[in-house]
Design a protein around this motif. Structure first.
Motif, PDB file in Angstrom:
ATOM      1  N   ILE A  29       3.957  11.423  -9.598  1.00  0.00           N
ATOM      2  CA  ILE A  29       3.723  12.060 -10.906  1.00  0.00           C
ATOM      3  C   ILE A  29       2.229  12.294 -11.080  1.00  0.00           C
ATOM      4  O   ILE A  29       1.411  11.686 -10.387  1.00  0.00           O
ATOM      5  N   GLY A  30       1.896  13.166 -12.010  1.00  0.00           N
ATOM      6  CA  GLY A  30       0.495  13.385 -12.347  1.00  0.00           C
ATOM      7  C   GLY A  30      -0.126  14.522 -11.560  1.00  0.00           C
ATOM      8  O   GLY A  30       0.550  15.236 -10.807  1.00  0.00           O
ATOM      9  N   GLN A  31      -1.418  14.668 -11.756  1.00  0.00           N
ATOM     10  CA  GLN A  31      -2.115  15.805 -11.174  1.00  0.00           C
ATOM     11  C   GLN A  31      -3.409  15.361 -10.490  1.00  0.00           C
ATOM     12  O   GLN A  31      -3.895  14.264 -10.727  1.00  0.00           O
ATOM     13  N   ALA A  32      -3.941  16.256  -9.662  1.00  0.00           N
ATOM     14  CA  ALA A  32      -5.221  15.984  -9.006  1.00  0.00           C
ATOM     15  C   ALA A  32      -6.159  17.166  -9.214  1.00  0.00           C
ATOM     16  O   ALA A  32      -5.720  18.317  -9.281  1.00  0.00           O
ATOM     17  N   GLN A  33      -7.447  16.856  -9.300  1.00  0.00           N
ATOM     18  CA  GLN A  33      -8.453  17.903  -9.437  1.00  0.00           C
ATOM     19  C   GLN A  33      -8.809  18.454  -8.054  1.00  0.00           C
ATOM     20  O   GLN A  33      -8.860  17.706  -7.078  1.00  0.00           O
ATOM     21  N   SER A  62       3.418   6.158  -6.169  1.00  0.00           N
ATOM     22  CA  SER A  62       3.248   6.487  -7.592  1.00  0.00           C
ATOM     23  C   SER A  62       2.594   7.857  -7.762  1.00  0.00           C
ATOM     24  O   SER A  62       2.609   8.435  -8.849  1.00  0.00           O
ATOM     25  N   HIS A  63       2.033   8.404  -6.692  1.00  0.00           N
ATOM     26  CA  HIS A  63       1.484   9.760  -6.771  1.00  0.00           C
ATOM     27  C   HIS A  63       2.590  10.812  -6.781  1.00  0.00           C
ATOM     28  O   HIS A  63       2.360  11.966  -6.484  1.00  0.00           O
ATOM     29  N   LEU A  81       0.521  16.595  -8.112  1.00  0.00           N
ATOM     30  CA  LEU A  81       0.485  15.799  -6.878  1.00  0.00           C
ATOM     31  C   LEU A  81       1.781  15.967  -6.093  1.00  0.00           C
ATOM     32  O   LEU A  81       1.783  15.982  -4.864  1.00  0.00           O
ATOM     33  N   LEU A  91       2.792   1.515  -3.351  1.00  0.00           N
ATOM     34  CA  LEU A  91       1.922   1.913  -4.461  1.00  0.00           C
ATOM     35  C   LEU A  91       1.518   3.379  -4.344  1.00  0.00           C
ATOM     36  O   LEU A  91       1.416   4.089  -5.339  1.00  0.00           O
ATOM     37  N   THR A 130     -10.836  16.690  -5.381  1.00  0.00           N
ATOM     38  CA  THR A 130     -10.295  15.552  -4.635  1.00  0.00           C
ATOM     39  C   THR A 130      -9.487  15.974  -3.401  1.00  0.00           C
ATOM     40  O   THR A 130      -9.192  15.143  -2.554  1.00  0.00           O
ATOM     41  N   MET A 176       0.845  -1.203   0.000  1.00  0.00           N
ATOM     42  CA  MET A 176       0.000   0.000   0.000  1.00  0.00           C
ATOM     43  C   MET A 176       0.882   1.256   0.000  1.00  0.00           C
ATOM     44  O   MET A 176       0.669   2.181  -0.782  1.00  0.00           O
ATOM     45  N   LEU A 218      -3.182  14.510  -1.143  1.00  0.00           N
ATOM     46  CA  LEU A 218      -4.358  13.645  -1.041  1.00  0.00           C
ATOM     47  C   LEU A 218      -4.605  13.216   0.408  1.00  0.00           C
ATOM     48  O   LEU A 218      -3.675  12.995   1.165  1.00  0.00           O
TER      49      LEU A 218
HETATM   50  C1  HEM Z   1      -6.191   3.489  -2.440  1.00  0.00           C
HETATM   51  C2  HEM Z   1      -5.635   3.663  -3.620  1.00  0.00           C
HETATM   52  C3  HEM Z   1      -5.612   4.984  -4.358  1.00  0.00           C
HETATM   53  C4  HEM Z   1      -6.286   6.145  -4.156  1.00  0.00           C
HETATM   54  C5  HEM Z   1      -7.321   6.440  -3.067  1.00  0.00           C
HETATM   55  C6  HEM Z   1      -5.861   7.079  -5.179  1.00  0.00           C
HETATM   56  C7  HEM Z   1      -6.318   8.389  -5.302  1.00  0.00           C
HETATM   57  C8  HEM Z   1      -5.992   9.237  -6.344  1.00  0.00           C
HETATM   58  C9  HEM Z   1      -6.595  10.527  -6.578  1.00  0.00           C
HETATM   59  C10 HEM Z   1      -7.694  11.148  -5.722  1.00  0.00           C
HETATM   60  C11 HEM Z   1      -6.005  11.070  -7.676  1.00  0.00           C
HETATM   61  C12 HEM Z   1      -6.350  12.391  -8.333  1.00  0.00           C
HETATM   62  C13 HEM Z   1      -7.323  12.063  -9.468  1.00  0.00           C
HETATM   63  C14 HEM Z   1      -8.116  13.234  -9.984  1.00  0.00           C
HETATM   64  O1  HEM Z   1      -8.080  14.316  -9.421  1.00  0.00           O
HETATM   65  O2  HEM Z   1      -8.828  13.067 -11.009  1.00  0.00           O
HETATM   66  C15 HEM Z   1      -5.035  10.121  -8.160  1.00  0.00           C
HETATM   67  C16 HEM Z   1      -4.231  10.306  -9.263  1.00  0.00           C
HETATM   68  C17 HEM Z   1      -3.273   9.424  -9.677  1.00  0.00           C
HETATM   69  N1  HEM Z   1      -3.032   8.175  -9.160  1.00  0.00           N
HETATM   70 FE1  HEM Z   1      -3.941   7.335  -7.556  1.00  0.00          FE
HETATM   71  N2  HEM Z   1      -4.926   6.475  -5.979  1.00  0.00           N
HETATM   72  C18 HEM Z   1      -4.745   5.204  -5.519  1.00  0.00           C
HETATM   73  C19 HEM Z   1      -3.897   4.251  -6.037  1.00  0.00           C
HETATM   74  C20 HEM Z   1      -3.016   4.464  -7.082  1.00  0.00           C
HETATM   75  C21 HEM Z   1      -2.078   3.466  -7.587  1.00  0.00           C
HETATM   76  C22 HEM Z   1      -1.964   2.037  -7.048  1.00  0.00           C
HETATM   77  C23 HEM Z   1      -1.385   4.059  -8.587  1.00  0.00           C
HETATM   78  C24 HEM Z   1      -0.281   3.505  -9.461  1.00  0.00           C
HETATM   79  C25 HEM Z   1       0.457   2.452  -9.112  1.00  0.00           C
HETATM   80  C26 HEM Z   1      -1.894   5.420  -8.730  1.00  0.00           C
HETATM   81  C27 HEM Z   1      -1.434   6.357  -9.631  1.00  0.00           C
HETATM   82  C28 HEM Z   1      -1.971   7.620  -9.834  1.00  0.00           C
HETATM   83  C29 HEM Z   1      -1.495   8.563 -10.839  1.00  0.00           C
HETATM   84  C30 HEM Z   1      -0.304   8.349 -11.801  1.00  0.00           C
HETATM   85  C31 HEM Z   1      -2.311   9.698 -10.742  1.00  0.00           C
HETATM   86  C32 HEM Z   1      -2.236  10.973 -11.597  1.00  0.00           C
HETATM   87  C33 HEM Z   1      -3.150  10.794 -12.819  1.00  0.00           C
HETATM   88  C34 HEM Z   1      -3.041  11.918 -13.835  1.00  0.00           C
HETATM   89  O3  HEM Z   1      -2.317  12.901 -13.648  1.00  0.00           O
HETATM   90  O4  HEM Z   1      -3.738  11.839 -14.857  1.00  0.00           O
HETATM   91  N3  HEM Z   1      -2.874   5.629  -7.800  1.00  0.00           N
HETATM   92  N4  HEM Z   1      -5.032   9.010  -7.331  1.00  0.00           N
END
Ligand code: HEM
Length: 81
Positions: A10-14, A7-8, A55, A4, A17, A1, A78
């Motif tokens: 990289i990328g973005q959040a709205q 991995s946040h 993020l 994993l 959230t 957990m 987050l």
């Molecule tokens: C309990 C598990 C998880 C939760 C609660 C969670 C939650 C989130 C949230 C809230 C966002 C923002 C999304 C948005 O604003 O639209 C996000 C983005 C993201 N998450 Fe997670 N996540 C989880 C697991 C994972 C895992 C396992 C990975 C990869 C191994 C991952 C990779 C990413 C990535 C790369 C982004 C950015 C997406 C983008 O920029 O388009 N997440 N996640």
């Protein structure tokens, strides 16, 4: 957990959230970081819900360990339970 969640690094959040977390005074978040993020995420629900922020505030486009370093400095975006 934990691995994993990293991995946040990289990328973005709205706004929708993370709004609750940055406006909740009892949340364990760095005050300066919260106020920076508030600039892109207005208080009112539905206002700017889809606004995006990185993020990882330090290296948003690199897959590194800054997700964890940011957490230690209370600069995680987050919410977690
Ligand atoms: C309990 C598990 C998880 C939760 C609660 C969670 C939650 C989130 C949230 C809230 C966002 C923002 C999304 C948005 O604003 O639209 C996000 C983005 C993201 N998450 Fe997670 N996540 C989880 C697991 C994972 C895992 C396992 C990975 C990869 C191994 C991952 C990779 C990413 C990535 C790369 C982004 C950015 C997406 C983008 O920029 O388009 N997440 N996640």
């Amino acid at each position: 957990m934990v691995a994993l969640s990293g991995s946040h690094t990289i990328g973005q959040a709205q706004c929708i959230t993370f709004r609750d977390r940055i406006y909740n005074n009892s949340s364990d978040i760095d005050a300066g970081f919260a106020s920076t993020r508030k600039r892109r995420c207005p208080t009112n629900a539905r206002d700017g819900d889809a606004n995006l922020v990185p993020l990882d505030l330090v290296t948003p486009n690199s897959f590194d360990n800054n997700y964890f370093k940011n957490l230690i400095q209370r600069k995680g975006l987050l919410e977690s339970d």
